[in-house]
Design a protein around this motif. Structure first.
Motif, mmCIF file in Angstrom:
data_model
loop_
_atom_site.group_PDB
_atom_site.id
_atom_site.type_symbol
_atom_site.label_atom_id
_atom_site.label_comp_id
_atom_site.label_asym_id
_atom_site.label_seq_id
_atom_site.Cartn_x
_atom_site.Cartn_y
_atom_site.Cartn_z
ATOM 1 N N TRP A 66 1.006 -1.131 0.006
ATOM 2 C CA TRP A 66 0.099 0.095 0.074
ATOM 3 C C TRP A 66 0.812 1.306 -0.044
ATOM 4 O O TRP A 66 2.040 1.123 0.241
ATOM 5 C CB TRP A 66 -0.881 0.047 1.118
ATOM 6 C CG TRP A 66 0.120 0.371 2.651
ATOM 7 C CD1 TRP A 66 0.334 1.403 3.039
ATOM 8 C CD2 TRP A 66 0.282 -0.686 3.677
ATOM 9 N NE1 TRP A 66 0.732 1.419 4.110
ATOM 10 C CE2 TRP A 66 0.858 -0.169 4.528
ATOM 11 C CE3 TRP A 66 0.084 -2.146 3.578
ATOM 12 C CZ2 TRP A 66 1.318 -0.924 5.698
ATOM 13 C CZ3 TRP A 66 0.737 -2.847 4.494
ATOM 14 C CH2 TRP A 66 1.263 -2.208 5.547
ATOM 15 N N HIS A 89 -16.070 4.328 -4.725
ATOM 16 C CA HIS A 89 -14.652 3.798 -4.250
ATOM 17 C C HIS A 89 -14.397 3.592 -2.771
ATOM 18 O O HIS A 89 -13.520 3.653 -2.172
ATOM 19 C CB HIS A 89 -13.647 4.799 -4.459
ATOM 20 C CG HIS A 89 -13.481 5.482 -5.859
ATOM 21 N ND1 HIS A 89 -13.054 4.658 -7.133
ATOM 22 C CD2 HIS A 89 -14.003 6.365 -6.466
ATOM 23 C CE1 HIS A 89 -12.996 5.204 -7.898
ATOM 24 N NE2 HIS A 89 -13.888 6.552 -7.870
ATOM 25 N N SER A 90 -15.819 3.009 -2.259
ATOM 26 C CA SER A 90 -15.572 2.600 -0.769
ATOM 27 C C SER A 90 -14.567 1.557 -0.506
ATOM 28 O O SER A 90 -14.090 0.614 -1.178
ATOM 29 C CB SER A 90 -16.894 1.977 -0.476
ATOM 30 O OG SER A 90 -18.092 2.830 -0.411
ATOM 31 N N GLY A 91 -13.950 1.587 0.796
ATOM 32 C CA GLY A 91 -13.074 0.752 1.391
ATOM 33 C C GLY A 91 -13.217 0.186 2.727
ATOM 34 O O GLY A 91 -14.583 -0.111 2.812
ATOM 35 N N HIS A 92 -12.420 0.009 3.382
ATOM 36 C CA HIS A 92 -12.429 -0.487 4.746
ATOM 37 C C HIS A 92 -11.615 -0.087 5.700
ATOM 38 O O HIS A 92 -10.468 0.469 5.363
ATOM 39 C CB HIS A 92 -12.570 -2.163 4.817
ATOM 40 C CG HIS A 92 -11.161 -2.451 4.202
ATOM 41 N ND1 HIS A 92 -10.993 -2.967 3.005
ATOM 42 C CD2 HIS A 92 -10.177 -2.951 5.047
ATOM 43 C CE1 HIS A 92 -9.551 -3.264 3.030
ATOM 44 N NE2 HIS A 92 -9.208 -3.441 4.185
ATOM 45 N N TYR A 104 -8.002 4.290 6.593
ATOM 46 C CA TYR A 104 -8.887 3.718 5.525
ATOM 47 C C TYR A 104 -8.438 3.253 4.454
ATOM 48 O O TYR A 104 -7.400 4.154 3.678
ATOM 49 C CB TYR A 104 -9.823 4.769 5.428
ATOM 50 C CG TYR A 104 -11.381 4.687 4.690
ATOM 51 C CD1 TYR A 104 -12.225 4.018 5.365
ATOM 52 C CD2 TYR A 104 -11.122 4.695 3.088
ATOM 53 C CE1 TYR A 104 -13.379 3.585 4.548
ATOM 54 C CE2 TYR A 104 -12.343 4.596 2.532
ATOM 55 C CZ TYR A 104 -13.525 3.867 3.128
ATOM 56 O OH TYR A 104 -14.475 3.489 2.443
ATOM 57 N N GLU A 105 -8.708 1.968 4.025
ATOM 58 C CA GLU A 105 -7.846 1.547 2.859
ATOM 59 C C GLU A 105 -8.871 1.311 1.650
ATOM 60 O O GLU A 105 -9.960 0.836 1.845
ATOM 61 C CB GLU A 105 -7.352 0.008 3.374
ATOM 62 C CG GLU A 105 -6.600 -0.758 2.182
ATOM 63 C CD GLU A 105 -5.904 -1.924 2.425
ATOM 64 O OE1 GLU A 105 -4.815 -1.813 3.346
ATOM 65 O OE2 GLU A 105 -6.485 -2.977 2.272
ATOM 66 N N PHE A 106 -8.363 1.651 0.508
ATOM 67 C CA PHE A 106 -9.187 1.742 -0.602
ATOM 68 C C PHE A 106 -8.299 1.448 -1.823
ATOM 69 O O PHE A 106 -7.259 1.369 -1.810
ATOM 70 C CB PHE A 106 -9.857 3.119 -0.876
ATOM 71 C CG PHE A 106 -9.053 4.461 -0.810
ATOM 72 C CD1 PHE A 106 -8.335 4.812 0.279
ATOM 73 C CD2 PHE A 106 -8.828 4.729 -2.160
ATOM 74 C CE1 PHE A 106 -7.508 5.995 0.152
ATOM 75 C CE2 PHE A 106 -8.002 5.969 -2.265
ATOM 76 C CZ PHE A 106 -7.385 6.498 -0.976
ATOM 77 N N ALA A 107 -8.749 1.590 -3.033
ATOM 78 C CA ALA A 107 -7.900 1.250 -4.382
ATOM 79 C C ALA A 107 -8.265 2.394 -5.257
ATOM 80 O O ALA A 107 -9.201 3.011 -5.055
ATOM 81 C CB ALA A 107 -8.280 0.088 -5.025
ATOM 82 N N VAL A 113 -3.557 -0.339 -3.835
ATOM 83 C CA VAL A 113 -4.124 -0.246 -2.599
ATOM 84 C C VAL A 113 -3.489 0.951 -1.903
ATOM 85 O O VAL A 113 -2.180 1.290 -2.004
ATOM 86 C CB VAL A 113 -3.535 -1.333 -1.966
ATOM 87 C CG1 VAL A 113 -4.042 -0.999 -0.294
ATOM 88 C CG2 VAL A 113 -4.101 -2.508 -2.390
ATOM 89 N N ARG A 115 -4.048 3.937 1.665
ATOM 90 C CA ARG A 115 -4.457 3.977 2.966
ATOM 91 C C ARG A 115 -4.497 5.619 3.242
ATOM 92 O O ARG A 115 -3.674 6.357 2.909
ATOM 93 C CB ARG A 115 -3.611 3.400 3.852
ATOM 94 C CG ARG A 115 -3.943 1.932 4.003
ATOM 95 C CD ARG A 115 -3.100 1.173 4.870
ATOM 96 N NE ARG A 115 -3.409 -0.134 4.672
ATOM 97 C CZ ARG A 115 -2.554 -0.945 5.618
ATOM 98 N NH1 ARG A 115 -1.773 -0.593 6.568
ATOM 99 N NH2 ARG A 115 -2.591 -2.256 5.410
#
Ligand SMILES: [Fe+2]
Length: 308
Positions: A66, A89-92, A104-107, A113, A115
């Motif tokens: 990342w 572009h929701s992440g987690h 918060y991680e997304f692409a 990846v 954050r």
């Protein structure tokens, strides 16, 4: 919005050969190991104000795990997450790790990846003589100060550039390409000429790393790093020389896990608040004005994970 991202933050690197990769980062680049846990090793450079900045992770392939941005504050973090979630572009969330995060991680549109985080712990270790410094002068190996920029490969450079411009207010300082095809873009959250670079992916792969770059104090220290790599029998892929775009002085090697790493110095700063990106057309770019050496063809093809 543009002020919501403060700077590039901690990053993760996959390697199939952690012992050799760590030897490269510690002995040759001059970074310090701050913790080891399972398949992960946490490192810092002597110019990092945060407690750590790089997580080297054992994996079956090399590549970027990342890239992250520290936000300007907790509200800035929430604003950018809201934009991501309302634009598909929701992440987690990734839990806090050794003082950094939660993140918060997304692409990005190419699948790299990223954050976002705000909370962090400042380094409290070896204090320097001057209290405004972060760590005692390391003076080992290339003595890199901190992460300078990251270059990612993308199948669609333009869509990645627009993602960061529209969603995060990154400023683009240079572009290579035309209306029909854009092949490179240099972007930044600050006056620093480049923090995030996208260049054209020439294979059918997605989410690949071109290189991470670490900064040293002078051009002379880039030359010194070349001596260190040569005697360590680490092949120099390109440089020392100067890039045409952003005009940074560079030296490229690959760490033993296969990831391309740059020792860098310089690159211009952009003080003008109303600067427009410089757009190179193909002929002008090919003419390569200035004195920088030509880059080897593999420079534009190789990335990690290696798909050759
Ligand atoms: Fe670079």
């Amino acid at each position: 919005m543009s002020a919501d991202l403060a700077h590039l933050g901690y990053h993760g690197l996959y390697t199939p050969d952690p012992p050799a990769t760590l030897q490269y980062f510690v002995d040759l680049l001059g970074m310090d190991i701050v913790a080891v846990e399972g398949d992960s090793t946490y490192l810092r450079a002597c110019g990092d104000y945060e407690s750590w900045s790089l997580q080297v992770i054992r994996a079956d392939h090399a590549g970027s795990a990342w890239v992250s941005w520290r936000t300007a504050g907790p509200e800035a973090l929430q604003r950018r997450i809201s934009w991501l979630e309302s634009n598909g572009h929701s992440g987690h969330w990734v839990p806090r790790d050794r003082g950094i995060g939660p993140s918060y991680e997304f692409a990005d549109p190419d699948g790299h990846v990223f954050r976002l985080y705000y909370e962090t712990e400042r380094y409290q270790g070896q204090r320097p003589a001057v209290p405004t410094g972060f760590q005692r002068y390391a003076g080992r190996g290339a003595n890199v100060r901190r992460l300078d920029h990251v270059n990612l490969l993308a199948r669609d450079v333009r869509s990645c550039r627009r993602f960061w411009e529209e969603g995060f207010g990154l400023r683009t300082y240079e572009i290579v390409g035309s209306e029909s095809q854009e092949v490179a873009a240099w972007m930044s959250s600050s006056i620093q000429g480049h923090e995030l670079i996208y260049t054209q992916e020439r294979t059918t792969a997605n989410g690949r790393l071109h290189h991470f770059a670490y900064v040293v104090d002078s051009r002379e220290e880039v030359l010194r790093a070349a001596e260190i790599f040569a005697d360590a029998r680490v092949r120099i892929e390109a440089g020392p020389s100067r890039h045409t775009a952003i005009q940074g002085f560079y030296l490229y090697t690959r760490e033993p896990g296969g990831n391309r790493i740059e020792v860098a110095h310089g690159g211009y700063l952009v003080f003008a608040p109303d600067s427009e990106p410089y757009v190179w057309n193909a002929e002008e770019w090919k003419a390569k004005p200035g004195w920088g050496a030509p880059l080897p063809p593999e420079f534009h093809l190789y990335g990690t994970p290696d798909v050759s």
